[in-house]
Scaffold this motif. Structure first.
Motif, mmCIF file in Angstrom:
data_model
loop_
_atom_site.group_PDB
_atom_site.id
_atom_site.type_symbol
_atom_site.label_atom_id
_atom_site.label_comp_id
_atom_site.label_asym_id
_atom_site.label_seq_id
_atom_site.Cartn_x
_atom_site.Cartn_y
_atom_site.Cartn_z
ATOM 1 N N SER A 170 -46.633 100.630 53.591
ATOM 2 C CA SER A 170 -46.249 101.146 54.902
ATOM 3 C C SER A 170 -47.371 100.953 55.908
ATOM 4 C CB SER A 170 -45.885 102.623 54.781
ATOM 5 O OG SER A 170 -45.548 103.159 56.039
ATOM 6 N N ARG A 171 -48.600 101.179 55.480
ATOM 7 C CA ARG A 171 -49.742 101.039 56.388
ATOM 8 C C ARG A 171 -49.897 99.604 56.889
ATOM 9 N NH1 ARG A 171 -55.586 102.088 54.079
ATOM 10 N NH2 ARG A 171 -55.887 99.861 54.289
ATOM 11 N N TYR A 172 -49.686 98.644 56.011
ATOM 12 C CA TYR A 172 -49.824 97.238 56.397
ATOM 13 C C TYR A 172 -48.560 96.682 57.051
ATOM 14 C CZ TYR A 172 -54.293 96.710 53.965
ATOM 15 O OH TYR A 172 -55.618 96.810 53.580
ATOM 16 N N GLY A 173 -47.451 97.409 56.944
ATOM 17 C CA GLY A 173 -46.208 96.926 57.532
ATOM 18 C C GLY A 173 -45.550 95.825 56.720
ATOM 19 N N VAL A 174 -45.653 95.882 55.396
ATOM 20 C CA VAL A 174 -45.093 94.856 54.524
ATOM 21 C C VAL A 174 -43.568 94.899 54.595
ATOM 22 C CG1 VAL A 174 -44.842 94.087 52.130
ATOM 23 C CG2 VAL A 174 -47.074 94.866 52.986
ATOM 24 N N ASP A 175 -42.953 93.733 54.836
ATOM 25 C CA ASP A 175 -41.494 93.632 54.887
ATOM 26 C C ASP A 175 -40.904 93.144 53.568
ATOM 27 O OD1 ASP A 175 -41.194 94.322 57.696
ATOM 28 O OD2 ASP A 175 -42.131 92.385 58.113
ATOM 29 N N TYR A 176 -41.618 92.228 52.906
ATOM 30 C CA TYR A 176 -41.106 91.647 51.669
ATOM 31 C C TYR A 176 -42.262 91.487 50.678
ATOM 32 C CZ TYR A 176 -36.970 90.479 54.415
ATOM 33 O OH TYR A 176 -35.854 90.563 55.204
ATOM 34 N N VAL A 177 -41.922 91.538 49.393
ATOM 35 C CA VAL A 177 -42.900 91.350 48.327
ATOM 36 C C VAL A 177 -42.387 90.273 47.384
ATOM 37 C CG1 VAL A 177 -44.065 92.405 46.349
ATOM 38 C CG2 VAL A 177 -43.736 93.723 48.448
ATOM 39 N N VAL A 178 -43.262 89.359 46.998
ATOM 40 C CA VAL A 178 -42.930 88.311 46.038
ATOM 41 C C VAL A 178 -43.477 88.707 44.673
ATOM 42 C CG1 VAL A 178 -43.188 85.875 45.425
ATOM 43 C CG2 VAL A 178 -43.031 86.553 47.843
ATOM 44 N N VAL A 179 -42.654 88.582 43.656
ATOM 45 C CA VAL A 179 -43.088 88.764 42.270
ATOM 46 C C VAL A 179 -42.718 87.495 41.519
ATOM 47 C CG1 VAL A 179 -42.822 90.079 40.139
ATOM 48 C CG2 VAL A 179 -42.831 91.271 42.341
ATOM 49 N N SER A 180 -43.723 86.794 41.016
ATOM 50 C CA SER A 180 -43.498 85.514 40.355
ATOM 51 C C SER A 180 -44.606 85.283 39.338
ATOM 52 C CB SER A 180 -43.502 84.388 41.396
ATOM 53 O OG SER A 180 -44.833 84.124 41.845
ATOM 54 N N PRO A 181 -44.560 84.191 38.596
ATOM 55 C CA PRO A 181 -45.662 83.887 37.668
ATOM 56 C C PRO A 181 -47.013 83.797 38.361
ATOM 57 C CG PRO A 181 -43.747 82.527 37.168
ATOM 58 C CD PRO A 181 -43.433 83.253 38.442
ATOM 59 N N LEU A 182 -47.025 83.443 39.636
ATOM 60 C CA LEU A 182 -48.299 83.333 40.359
ATOM 61 C C LEU A 182 -48.957 84.698 40.500
ATOM 62 C CD1 LEU A 182 -47.174 80.840 43.151
ATOM 63 C CD2 LEU A 182 -48.368 80.320 41.020
ATOM 64 N N GLU A 183 -48.157 85.722 40.781
ATOM 65 C CA GLU A 183 -48.711 87.077 40.882
ATOM 66 C C GLU A 183 -49.168 87.567 39.513
ATOM 67 O OE1 GLU A 183 -47.155 86.158 44.496
ATOM 68 O OE2 GLU A 183 -45.936 86.161 42.656
ATOM 69 N N ARG A 184 -48.398 87.270 38.483
ATOM 70 C CA ARG A 184 -48.752 87.744 37.134
ATOM 71 C C ARG A 184 -50.039 87.094 36.631
ATOM 72 N NH1 ARG A 184 -44.030 90.361 36.043
ATOM 73 N NH2 ARG A 184 -42.139 89.387 36.859
ATOM 74 N N GLN A 185 -50.308 85.861 37.099
ATOM 75 C CA GLN A 185 -51.553 85.193 36.699
ATOM 76 C C GLN A 185 -52.773 85.830 37.353
ATOM 77 O OE1 GLN A 185 -51.047 81.085 37.741
ATOM 78 N NE2 GLN A 185 -49.336 80.782 36.315
ATOM 79 N N GLN A 186 -52.584 86.459 38.511
ATOM 80 C CA GLN A 186 -53.706 86.972 39.286
ATOM 81 C C GLN A 186 -54.018 88.440 39.006
ATOM 82 O OE1 GLN A 186 -55.641 85.129 41.617
ATOM 83 N NE2 GLN A 186 -54.592 83.479 40.539
ATOM 84 N N MET A 187 -52.994 89.221 38.590
ATOM 85 C CA MET A 187 -53.208 90.662 38.495
ATOM 86 C C MET A 187 -52.062 91.286 37.693
ATOM 87 S SD MET A 187 -52.115 91.421 42.419
ATOM 88 C CE MET A 187 -52.301 89.713 42.939
ATOM 89 N N PRO A 188 -52.244 92.515 37.189
ATOM 90 C CA PRO A 188 -51.124 93.222 36.539
ATOM 91 C C PRO A 188 -50.027 93.527 37.552
ATOM 92 C CG PRO A 188 -53.248 94.243 36.018
ATOM 93 C CD PRO A 188 -53.501 93.272 37.126
ATOM 94 N N VAL A 189 -48.758 93.339 37.140
ATOM 95 C CA VAL A 189 -47.614 93.582 38.012
ATOM 96 C C VAL A 189 -46.696 94.606 37.348
ATOM 97 C CG1 VAL A 189 -45.595 92.581 39.135
ATOM 98 C CG2 VAL A 189 -47.723 91.263 39.001
ATOM 99 N N ASN A 190 -46.390 95.666 38.075
ATOM 100 C CA ASN A 190 -45.508 96.723 37.582
ATOM 101 C C ASN A 190 -44.075 96.404 38.013
ATOM 102 O OD1 ASN A 190 -44.049 99.085 37.106
ATOM 103 N ND2 ASN A 190 -45.800 100.409 37.549
#
Length: 674
Positions: free
Chosen positions: A630-650
């Motif tokens: 909310s603070r950053y004003g995020v409209d959309y979030v991507v969850v893909s193998p690229l995110e999983r390679q970089q950090m834990p994803v819940n």
């Protein structure tokens, strides 16, 4: 349509040269016209697009502003000069075809080979296969997605006023005009690849033409001017020596097989002392702003030299005198001083210095380093030339600052850049802990010794005249200052200033090589190996690109399909959260990115550490995640193998939100904020 647009801009820029550049050959006018037309169009179109969007109307109006004013200002006599030049060029081509000479044939072969090599190199900057988008240059691997993100942000993301496309909320201080011009070509019907290839190839040819003219004016030797083109495009050091090591290590295959698949670059090698990369493969392809900034800077330098020549030769440049011997026209034959007085500027070379100021004023949003170099070198040169030319230099600086000032103010207002990260004491450029003399010998080989020799040479006639030496001396600051100070967060970026010292030095070294080649047999036998030593490392790097030895995937087919889907389901100005990597598919959509690759953001002088850590906390899905989004004003979030390679994803956390798109393993979630 986009090709026609490019041709009109080249024509408009070439017409502008008739307003100030007396006696220039048509090829030089076309080379200058490409740079002037593109840069002026980019700046004007950006103003129109800021009010009306990047529309066809904005493109048409901008093109009209570039083409019509010089055509009108030339008048009837000026247009007659243009037609005369076209007819003269046609006669020269006809004569060369019908009555070829050995010299003409060799020069034609050189230009054809140069054009082919440039096309093959820039064609590998971005290419597509069935399974994705690739680049064929190692040094372009990190830069290509960034430039694509800039281009698509204008075409698909309505990025006006521009934010940094890789760091949402930060004003875009990076000089973006080269990418904006490519965006205009995309709007005119080109694909991303076509837009970049057309712009790059035209500007590279223009650069070659301007290097030739620059060197010819300084040396008055056609052979030295041709050699200067080779030295600029095939710059390098002693890295070619590693080819023999590679041959020993791969003794099971022949030398030709090794050349077909060179294992690494030979001018810049990570984690080694080799840091002086080849101009084409490490500067002109990845650093797209420099490909436009460098030829514009050369135009300024040419006018400085020509203007001082006008003053010392009674009102006409050498080129102007030569051309007037061929065709005398009443208006055109008036000395520059007389023509200047008609415009209330009664000093020699007025039009040239004013034009140089106009060209310099285009640079801040094209390539800031080029603008800084011009102003620094110009200030020192003005001091050297003294009070007798104070009006000429005052005209240059006033015009340049009037045009550049608003751009610099606009680019830096509200900036998030930490200026302190750009400047620090650091000797020896990027040498690490190595001996500075040995470091520069490895990186430039025999270039510096030959440069010193060209200056000190004393025979029947000196290689470097006193006038040329005084003109050259301010450019040595482009070597000295980057060797004393860090001028960017990443010290390697000092090469953007260092390279101007190299370009200014090349004609002197080329002239020395030509004199040696025309000397006794022993000199000729030394000159040829020296030229090979100067260019072999760069030639190996360029050949490695042309041969297709490097194939690096930027985006796979799934990522490209995801980007296409994302364009359909998200608004233009949507803010997207994704993994902070350099080649995320979001960069193909033009949508705003909360954070891209930290390496790019750091080199722009932005502090990203806190945001990077908070992105990790969001993907972990803990209690702070909703508040942070909310603070950053995020409209959309991507969850893909690229995110999983970089950090834990819940995954469970993100399943609370609406899944608005899915392609393969890529998922897009829409965030509803309170």
């Amino acid at each position: 349509m986009f090709v026609l647009l490019a041709l009109m801009l080249i024509a408009g820029g070439a017409l502008f040269t008739y307003l100030y550049d007396e006696g220039a050959p048509l090829v030089s006018r076309l080379s200058a016209g490409a740079c002037l037309g593109f840069a002026a169009f980019g700046l004007i179109a950006f103003v129109f697009a800021s009010f009306f969007g990047l529309t066809t109307t904005a493109l048409v109006l901008s093109t009209a502003v570039v083409v019509l004013p010089p055509a009108v200002l030339l008048g009837t006599s000026g247009r007659a000069r243009v037609l005369d030049d076209i007819r003269a060029a046609a006669r020269d081509v006809r004569r060369a075809v019908l009555h070829p000479s050995l010299g003409t044939g060799l020069r034609s072969l050189f230009y054809v080979a140069l054009a082919l090599a440039l096309w093959l190199v820039f064609e590998r900057a971005m290419f597509e296969r069935a399974d994705g988008i690739y680049t064929g240059l190692l040094n372009n691997y990190g830069d290509l997605p960034f430039h694509l993100s800039v281009i698509t942000s204008f075409v698909k993301g309505a990025n006006f006023p521009p934010e940094d496309p890789t760091y949402a909320g930060a004003s875009f201080t990076y000089p973006f005009l080269a990418d904006f011009i490519a965006a205009c070509f995309v709007r005119a019907g080109a694909s991303l690849r076509e837009a970049m290839l057309l712009e790059n190839f035209v500007l590279a040819l223009a650069l070659a033409g301007l290097v030739y003219r620059w060197a010819l004016l300084l040396t008055r030797e056609r052979a030295a001017a041709l050699l200067s083109i080779v030295l600029v495009f095939l710059s390098g050091g002693l890295g070619w020596w590693l080819l023999f090591t590679d041959r020993r290590e791969q003794s099971n295959q022949g030398f030709l097989a090794l050349l077909k698949q060179l294992p690494h670059d030979y001018t810049i090698i990570p984690e080694t002392a080799y840091r002086w990369g080849n101009a084409l493969t490490t500067l002109l392809v990845p650093q797209r702003g420099m490909l436009l900034g460098l030829p514009l800077a050369l135009l300024v330098f040419i006018q400085w030299w020509q203007s001082s020549e006008v003053e010392t030769s009674g009102g006409k440049s050498r080129e102007g005198k030569r051309k007037n011997r061929k065709a005398k026209r009443a208006v055109h034959d008036k000395p520059e001083e007389a023509r200047a007085s008609l415009s209330f500027l009664n000093f020699p070379g007025a039009r040239r210095m004013i034009a140089a100021g106009v060209i310099a004023g285009l640079l801040p949003l094209v390539h800031a380093h080029s603008f800084v170099v011009i102003m620094m070198v110009g200030a020192v040169l003005a001091l050297i030339q003294g009070m007798q030319r104070w009006r000429a230099w005052a005209a240059f600086f006033i015009v340049a600052l009037l045009l550049a000032g608003p751009q610099m103010w606009w680019a830096t207002r509200g900036s998030s850049v930490h200026a302190g990260t750009f400047f620090a004491w650091q000797t020896g450029w990027d040498r690490g802990g190595r001996n500075v003399l040995w470091f520069w010998f490895l990186n430039t080989g025999v270039f510096i010794p030959l440069l010193v020799l060209s200056i000190l040479w004393r025979g029947k006639r000196s290689i470097v005249s006193t006038r040329l030496l005084l003109f050259y001396l301010p450019f040595t600051l482009c070597f000295l200052i980057p060797n004393l100070f860090k001028l960017a967060p990443w010290v390697w970026d000092n090469i953007k200033v260092l390279f101007y010292w190299y370009v200014a030095s090349v004609p002197l070294v080329a002239l020395l090589m030509v004199r040696m080649w025309r000397g006794p047999f022993w000199m000729r036998s030394v000159a040829a190996p020296l030229v090979v030593a100067l260019t072999l490392a760069g030639a190996l790097d360029v050949w490695r690109v042309m041969s297709g030895a490097v194939v690096l995937q930027e985006f796979d087919r799934s990522g490209i399909a995801f980007a296409a889907m994302m364009e359909r389901v998200t608004p233009e100005r949507a803010l997207v959260l994704h993994a902070p990597i350099h080649n995320h598919p979001v960069f193909l959509t033009g949508r705003r990115s909360l954070m891209g690759y930290p390496g790019h953001i750091w080199t722009h002088g932005l502090d990203y550490i806190e945001r990077e850590e908070e992105i990790r906390r969001i993907y972990a899905g803990g209690s702070p995640a909703p508040a942070l989004m909310s603070r950053y004003g995020v409209d959309y979030v991507v969850v893909s193998p690229l995110e999983r390679q970089q950090m834990p994803v819940n995954d469970n956390f993100f399943e609370r939100f609406e899944r608005v798109g899915e392609t393969g393993e890529y998922r897009l979630y829409k965030i509803k904020r309170p």
